[in-house]
Design an enzyme around this catalytic site. Sequence first.
Site: not given
Length: 304
Positions: A71, A89, A91-92, A94, A242
């Site tokens: 990402e 990703d 940190i999915d 955030t 994601d």
Amino acid sequence: MTNLNLQEIHDRLVSVAHEAGRMILSANPTDIATGTKLNSADIVTETDKAVEALVSSRLSEAYPSFAFVGEETYKPGMQVTSAPTFIVDPIDGTTNFVHGFPNACISLGFAVDRVPAVGVVYNPYQDLLYSAIQGQGAYQTQGAVWGLEGGKGRKSKLPLSKNPQPLAGLDTTLVAIEWGSSRDGVNYEVKTDVFKKLCASKETGGAMVHSLRSLGSAALNLCAVASGQLDLYWEGGCWAWDVCAGWTILAEAGGIMASGNPGVWEPKIDERKYLAVRGAPSGQKEIVEEFWKVIGDGRMEYES
């Protein structure tokens, strides 16, 4: 894919996820630098970038010939190709992370021929790991880092129920949705119209679902559907990073992924419009068609 050791790739991703989880837990969201991308709701932090750098470094060392799509390093025009590709990703969730709400994860997917093949999703706040390998089932492991079961964690096959109930209709379902970061235009109008129809009473033409849930993370929404804790997840606007890992987990738990727009039963990995349905002995096709009727003539428009 016959020459790829998916188990080895899975194990490497689990190790990287745990290392990245420690980095996420060590960060103090109130003290880190944040910025925005699209608008004030589309947040990126220095921790997102640091975690992706760590993941990219670890995976490129182990698999230098594989492609990598992340990402925070994505640039417009980049595509997921048929080559073996890590889709990440860092940190999915955030927004949850920035607010100190303990529902964020690292999402590590691996795709071949643009098909999700390995998925690892890890929420370090709950020491909760979801994982799957194509053709080998999906699992939830909790407490490995905390030392449960001698450090192996408490492992459960997904879905969590040994006898999942049939999908009887939208009025029996718990549905995941997300508002997204774009809050105007056609897509926002379609989403809010569908949200209203899903919740409205049957007497007023609604579907009367049990309720809507927003976990704040596409990957964790997908894992909750795979687990059977949620029945459906409707999404528009998220990206391949994601959904890649969670898609593998969903599919291996008997769930299906259709398009978030009516009419497409086999969406592409970068379609950006998805409808995830939990595993069930019957009713999956029917529930998708019922959901599509709620959408009606509306169509979400997202460019991949």
